[in-house]
Scaffold this motif. Structure first.
Motif, short mmCIF file in Angstrom:
data_model
loop_
_atom_site.label_atom_id
_atom_site.label_comp_id
_atom_site.label_asym_id
_atom_site.label_seq_id
_atom_site.Cartn_x
_atom_site.Cartn_y
_atom_site.Cartn_z
N ALA A 45 -55.84 -24.79 -6.66
CA ALA A 45 -57.00 -25.59 -6.26
C ALA A 45 -56.77 -27.09 -6.41
CB ALA A 45 -58.23 -25.14 -7.04
N PRO A 46 -56.17 -27.57 -7.51
CA PRO A 46 -55.98 -29.02 -7.66
C PRO A 46 -55.11 -29.62 -6.55
CG PRO A 46 -55.60 -27.89 -9.73
CD PRO A 46 -55.72 -26.84 -8.70
N VAL A 47 -54.18 -28.79 -6.01
CA VAL A 47 -53.31 -29.30 -4.94
C VAL A 47 -54.02 -29.21 -3.59
CG1 VAL A 47 -51.03 -29.10 -3.90
CG2 VAL A 47 -51.39 -28.38 -6.28
N LEU A 48 -54.76 -28.11 -3.39
CA LEU A 48 -55.32 -27.82 -2.08
C LEU A 48 -56.56 -28.62 -1.76
CD1 LEU A 48 -54.86 -23.95 -2.07
CD2 LEU A 48 -53.59 -25.61 -0.74
N THR A 49 -57.29 -29.06 -2.77
CA THR A 49 -58.50 -29.81 -2.50
C THR A 49 -58.50 -31.09 -3.32
OG1 THR A 49 -60.89 -29.85 -2.68
CG2 THR A 49 -59.75 -28.36 -4.16
N SER A 50 -59.03 -32.15 -2.70
CA SER A 50 -59.05 -33.42 -3.42
C SER A 50 -60.33 -33.56 -4.25
CB SER A 50 -58.93 -34.57 -2.42
OG SER A 50 -59.97 -34.43 -1.48
N SER A 76 -67.81 -32.13 8.40
CA SER A 76 -66.60 -31.34 8.26
C SER A 76 -65.90 -31.60 6.93
CB SER A 76 -65.65 -31.62 9.42
OG SER A 76 -65.38 -33.00 9.45
N GLU A 77 -66.22 -32.75 6.27
CA GLU A 77 -65.57 -32.99 4.95
C GLU A 77 -66.03 -31.95 3.93
OE1 GLU A 77 -67.14 -36.66 6.03
OE2 GLU A 77 -65.75 -35.72 7.44
N HIS A 78 -67.29 -31.52 4.06
CA HIS A 78 -67.78 -30.48 3.16
C HIS A 78 -68.01 -29.23 4.01
CE1 HIS A 78 -68.21 -33.26 -0.12
NE2 HIS A 78 -68.90 -34.07 0.64
N PHE A 79 -66.94 -28.47 4.21
CA PHE A 79 -66.98 -27.39 5.19
C PHE A 79 -68.06 -26.36 4.88
CE2 PHE A 79 -65.35 -23.45 7.16
CZ PHE A 79 -65.39 -23.88 8.47
N LEU A 80 -68.18 -25.97 3.61
CA LEU A 80 -69.20 -24.98 3.24
C LEU A 80 -70.44 -25.65 2.66
CD1 LEU A 80 -67.04 -22.09 1.69
CD2 LEU A 80 -67.85 -22.34 4.02
N GLY A 81 -70.58 -26.96 2.85
CA GLY A 81 -71.76 -27.64 2.34
C GLY A 81 -71.60 -28.11 0.91
N THR A 82 -72.71 -28.65 0.36
CA THR A 82 -72.68 -29.12 -1.02
C THR A 82 -73.90 -28.59 -1.75
OG1 THR A 82 -73.92 -31.08 -0.43
CG2 THR A 82 -71.53 -31.29 -0.44
N ILE A 89 -68.94 -27.13 -2.03
CA ILE A 89 -69.05 -25.70 -2.36
C ILE A 89 -67.69 -25.02 -2.31
CG2 ILE A 89 -70.07 -23.50 -1.68
CD1 ILE A 89 -72.22 -25.16 -2.66
N LEU A 90 -66.89 -25.37 -1.28
CA LEU A 90 -65.59 -24.72 -1.14
C LEU A 90 -64.72 -24.99 -2.37
CD1 LEU A 90 -63.70 -23.09 0.64
CD2 LEU A 90 -62.94 -25.20 1.69
N ALA A 91 -64.67 -26.25 -2.80
CA ALA A 91 -63.87 -26.60 -3.97
C ALA A 91 -64.42 -25.90 -5.22
CB ALA A 91 -63.86 -28.10 -4.17
N ALA A 92 -65.76 -25.87 -5.34
CA ALA A 92 -66.37 -25.21 -6.50
C ALA A 92 -66.00 -23.73 -6.53
CB ALA A 92 -67.89 -25.37 -6.45
N ILE A 93 -65.98 -23.10 -5.34
CA ILE A 93 -65.62 -21.68 -5.28
C ILE A 93 -64.18 -21.49 -5.70
CG2 ILE A 93 -65.17 -19.79 -3.67
CD1 ILE A 93 -67.65 -20.54 -2.16
N MET A 94 -63.28 -22.41 -5.26
CA MET A 94 -61.87 -22.26 -5.63
C MET A 94 -61.69 -22.35 -7.14
SD MET A 94 -60.37 -24.46 -2.50
CE MET A 94 -58.62 -24.48 -2.67
N TYR A 95 -62.31 -23.37 -7.75
CA TYR A 95 -62.20 -23.48 -9.21
C TYR A 95 -62.89 -22.31 -9.91
CZ TYR A 95 -60.07 -28.08 -9.07
OH TYR A 95 -59.19 -29.11 -8.88
N GLY A 96 -64.03 -21.87 -9.33
CA GLY A 96 -64.76 -20.76 -9.94
C GLY A 96 -63.96 -19.47 -9.90
N THR A 97 -63.28 -19.23 -8.76
CA THR A 97 -62.46 -18.02 -8.65
C THR A 97 -61.36 -18.03 -9.70
OG1 THR A 97 -62.85 -18.17 -6.28
CG2 THR A 97 -61.20 -16.59 -7.00
N GLN A 98 -60.82 -19.25 -9.98
CA GLN A 98 -59.79 -19.36 -11.00
C GLN A 98 -60.31 -18.86 -12.35
OE1 GLN A 98 -58.24 -23.33 -11.08
NE2 GLN A 98 -57.17 -22.98 -13.00
N VAL A 99 -61.52 -19.30 -12.73
CA VAL A 99 -62.09 -18.86 -14.01
C VAL A 99 -62.33 -17.34 -13.97
CG1 VAL A 99 -64.04 -19.10 -15.58
CG2 VAL A 99 -63.15 -21.09 -14.39
N SER A 100 -62.91 -16.84 -12.85
CA SER A 100 -63.21 -15.40 -12.76
C SER A 100 -61.95 -14.57 -12.90
CB SER A 100 -63.88 -15.08 -11.42
OG SER A 100 -65.17 -15.61 -11.39
N LEU A 101 -60.88 -14.98 -12.16
CA LEU A 101 -59.63 -14.22 -12.21
C LEU A 101 -59.02 -14.26 -13.60
CD1 LEU A 101 -57.93 -15.16 -8.83
CD2 LEU A 101 -58.48 -12.86 -9.61
#
Lengths: 309, 325
Positions: A45-50, A76-82, A89-101
Motif C-alpha cells: 500500500a505505501p508504494v501503490l498509493t500516495s 478520479s483522484e479519489h476513485f472510490l470516494g472519500t 476510501i481506496l487507500a483506507a481499504i488497502m491499509y485496512g486489508t493489511q491489518v485484517s490479513l
C-alpha cells in the motif's frame, strides 16, 4: 515421451497431480489470483498509493464525502470516494486489508502453535492426558470463538488503562482470536497422532529408545501436520471474520489503525444519510477476501483429502 | 437411563462451576471493584469501610462461596456504568433477546430443513445448484454485513421496514414485554431475525443434504422402494427420520450460538436485548454485567446441551434398547 530423470523441479511441479487439479478448477484459479492481488495491494500500500489515510495531518476536510468517480460529483483522484474526514476510501481499504490479513494470519499461527502440540501429546499419550486435554477442548468448542475473544478482549480492556490498551490492542486481538480457536486444530492433530502411534516405524523408534520428545517432533509431527494446515486455510477466513466482527462491535482494533471491520463500523454511521460508499466498499472487500480464501480452502480440502466431501 | 441423565447433570454442574469460578475471578481481581464503585472524593477510610462491608477482606474461598450463593439467588451485584442491580437490567432485556433467538431458530429450522430436503432429494435440479452456491456465499458473509446490506436495501432504499428497535411493545404479566403482539413489533423483528438466521440456515441445510444423500443410498431405503412404498412415505417417514440425530446435535449447538451471535445482530439493529447490554459492558469495562452475562450464557448452553442429549433417546430407538439391556 516424458523422461522422468531429466525433469527439473519446475518440470515436476508443472507435471504434478495437484497442479493439474488446480489448473482445471477455474474458480480456484480466480480465487487465488484475487487473493494474491489483495495481499499485494495490502502490503505494498505505501508504494501503490500516495495517500496516507491514517496520518491525521495529511487529510483535507474539504475533500470530505466525495462520491466514487463514476457518480455525479466524484473525481478520479479519489476513485472510490472519500469518507467524512476526507480519507481516500481506496487507500483506507488497502491499509485496512493489511491489518485484517495480519491479524487473521498471526492468530491462526497462534492457534496452530497451541493446537498442534496439544493434539500430538493427547493423541500419542492417550490415557488421562488425552482425556484432560480433549475435555477442555470439548467444553471450549461449545462456546463460539467470538464470545471467548470478546471476553478476553473485555478483560484486558478492564485491567489496562485506555492508552496502554490502544497500544496493545492488535496483539491482544491476535491472542484472543488465537486462544479462542485452538481446539479444532488439536482435534485434527490428535486423530492423526492416534493413527500414527500404532504404526511400525514408531514402534521401531521406541525400540531403539528414541527420546519421546524426538519421536513426537521428528516422526509424528511431519506426518500429522498436513491436514491441520489445510483446515488452517479456512481458519484464516474465519479469523478474518472474527476480527472484522470484533472491530465492527468496537472492541477490536482502535480507529487509529483501522482494519476492514473498523472501516465498516465508521461508514455504517453514514449509511442513512446516503453516503453508502464509505461502508459498502470495505464490506465488499471483506466479503471477496473471505470468499476467495474459503474457496481456496475448499479446494485444498477436496484435493488432499478425497474422503472428505 | 437414570444413570446417564445423572452423569450428564453432573458434567453440566462441573462446567457451571468452572464458569462461575472464571466469572468470580473476573469480578474480583480484574481491576479494583471498590475504585469502580466510589467517586473521586471518597476517603481511604470510607473505601476500607466499604471493602469490609462488601466482605472483600474475607478469604477467597469464603468470597467464592458467597458469590455462588448470590448467583443462585440471581444476585450479580450492581452495574458500574448504570448503577442498577445487574439482575434487574438483564431480566428487562432478556425477553427481547429470547424472542429474536426464537424467531430466528424457527426460520433457520424451517428453511434449513426444507432446503436440505430439496437439495438432497433432487440433487441435479437447477434450483438445488443455485441453493448450494448461494449457501457458500452465505457462509462467507459475516453476520454484520448481512445486517448492513438488509438495512441498506429494505430500510434506506425502499423504506419498507424499520432499521432499529423492536417496535411497539406490550407488557405481559410477570415482567415479560413482547413485540410479537403488535404489527410494528413484527415489522421490526423481520430484518434482525433473518440476519441472525441466515448462517444457521445454510449450516442446517448442508447437513440435512449430505445426510439425506447418505441415507438414500442405504439398503433399507432400497428395500422400502422394492416393497413399493410411496415415495413420500420413504422420503419423510424413513429417510428424514434417520437424518435427525446429527441435525439435533447441530441445531442444539446452533441455538446456543444464536444467543452469542445475537450480540452482533443486536448491535447492528440497536435491538434492546442482552447482547447489546453485554457489548456496552465490554466497552465500558462494566465487570458485574460481563460476569453475569457469562454465567447466564453458559447456563443456557448447558441446559440446551442437556436437552439435546435427552432428545437422542427420543429419536434413536437403538439407544433406548442399549440402556435397557
Amino acid at each position: 515421451m516424458r523422461k522422468e530423470q531429466t525433469l527439473t523441479w519446475w518440470g515436476r511441479f508443472v507435471d504434478h497431480d495437484v497442479t493439474y487439479s488446480f489448473l482445471h478448477s477455474p474458480v480456484t484459479v480466480i480465487a487465488s489470483i484475487v487473493t494474491v492481488l489483495m495481499i499485494i495491494a495490502a502490503f505494498c500500500a505505501p508504494v501503490l498509493t500516495s495517500y496516507t489515510p491514517f496520518v491525521p495531518g495529511s487529510l483535507n476536510l474539504l475533500d470530505a464525502f466525495m462520491p466514487p468517480a463514476w457518480e455525479p460529483g466524484g473525481v478520479s483522484e479519489h476513485f472510490l470516494g472519500t469518507d467524512g474526514q476526507g480519507r481516500d476510501i481506496l487507500a483506507a481499504i488497502m491499509y485496512g486489508t493489511q491489518v485484517s490479513l495480519t491479524v487473521g494470519l498471526l492468530s491462526v499461527l497462534l492457534s496452530i502453535a497451541i493446537g498442534i502440540p496439544l493434539g500430538i501429546i493427547a493423541g500419542y499419550n492417550g490415557g488421562w492426558v488425552d482425556t484432560a486435554i480433549m475435555r477442555i477442548a470439548d467444553i471450549q468448542l461449545t462456546i463460539p470463538p467470538i464470545l471467548i475473544a470478546l471476553m478476553i478482549d473485555g478483560v484486558t480492556r478492564t485491567s489496562l488503562s485506555s492508552e496502554v490498551h490502544e497500544l496493545v490492542a492488535i496483539p491482544v486481538l491476535i491472542v484472543s482470536i488465537g486462544l479462542a480457536s485452538w481446539p479444532q486444530y488439536a482435534r485434527i492433530t490428535r486423530s492423526g497422532a492416534m493413527v500414527e502411534r500404532r504404526k511400525d516405524y514408531i514402534a521401531a523408534a521406541q525400540l531403539i529408545q528414541t527420546p519421546t520428545a524426538l519421536i513426537l517432533l521428528r516422526h509424528i509431527f511431519p506426518n500429522v501436520v498436513g491436514p491441520t494446515l489445510i483446515v488452517a486455510t479456512i481458519g484464516v477466513a474465519v479469523a478474518i471474520i472474527i476480527e472484522a466482527t470484533l472491530s465492527f462491535l468496537g472492541v477490536g482494533v482502535p480507529p487509529t489503525t483501522p482494519s476492514l471491520g473498523t472501516l465498516i463500523r465508521i461508514g455504517n454511521n453514514f449509511l442513512f444519510s446516503g453516503e453508502w460508499w464509505i461502508t459498502l466498499f470495505p464490506a465488499f472487500t471483506l466479503v471477496v477476501l473471505v470468499l476467495s480464501v474459503n474457496l481456496i480452502g475448499d479446494w485444498l480440502r477436496d484435493t488432499f483429502n478425497p474422503k472428505l466431501r | 437411563m437414570v444413570n446417564f441423565i445423572l452423569n450428564r447433570i453432573l458434567q453440566s454442574a462441573i462446567v457451571m462451576f468452572v464458569v462461575a469460578l472464571i466469572s468470580f475471578f473476573l469480578f474480583n481481581f480484574v481491576g479494583d471493584p471498590i475504585s469502580n464503585m466510589v467517586g473521586q472524593e471518597t476517603t481511604v477510610h470510607d473505601m476500607n469501610a466499604l471493602r469490609e462491608r462488601l466482605g472483600l477482606n474475607d478469604s477467597v474461598i469464603v468470597q467464592f462461596g458467597r458469590f455462588i450463593l448470590d448467583a443462585l439467588n440471581g444476585n450479580f451485584g450492581i452495574s458500574y456504568r448504570l448503577q442498577r442491580p445487574v439482575d434487574e437490567l438483564i431480566s428487562e432485556r432478556m425477553p427481547a433477546t429470547l424472542e429474536l433467538v426464537f424467531v430466528s431458530a424457527v426460520i433457520a429450522m424451517v428453511l434449513g430443513v426444507a432446503g436440505g430436503l430439496f437439495t438432497g432429494l433432487k440433487r441435479d435440479h437447477w434450483l438445488s445448484k443455485i441453493i448450494l452456491t448461494s449457501s457458500l456465499v452465505g457462509v462467507s458473509l459475516p453476520t454484520f454485513i448481512i445486517g448492513i446490506l438488509l438495512i441498506y436495501i429494505f430500510a434506506v432504499k425502499f423504506n419498507w421496514l424499520p432499521s432499529f428497535g423492536r417496535g411497539e411493545v406490550v407488557d405481559l404479566k410477570g415482567g415479560w414485554s413482547t413485540g410479537l403482539l403488535t404489527v410494528s413489533g413484527w415489522k421490526a423483528i423481520i430484518l434482525p431475525s433473518i440476519t441472525l438466521a441466515l448462517y444457521q440456515t445454510t449450516l442446517i441445510l448442508r447437513i440435512i443434504r449430505s445426510e439425506m444423500l447418505e441415507v438414500m443410498r442405504t439398503d433399507f431405503i432400497k428395500f422400502a422402494r422394492a416393497r413399493g412404498l410411496k415415495s413420500r412415505d420413504i422420503n419423510y417417514g424413513h429417510a428424514l427420520k434417520n437424518t435427525l440425530i446429527p441435525v439435533i446435535t447441530v441445531a442444539g449447538l446452533q441455538i446456543g450460538s444464536l444467543i452469542a451471535f445475537s450480540i452482533i445482530t443486536e448491535t447492528v439493529f440497536q435491538w434492546p436485548g442482552m447482547g447489546s447490554l453485554f457489548i456496552q459492558a465490554v466497552q465500558f469495562a462494566d465487570v458485574p454485567v460481563m460476569s453475569a452475562y457469562l454465567v447466564l450464557v453458559a447456563f443456557f448452553f448447558v441446559i440446551i446441551n442437556l436437552i439435546v442429549d435427552l432428545l437422542y433417546f427420543v429419536v434413536d430407538p437403538r439407544l433406548r434398547s442399549e440402556i435397557k439391556n
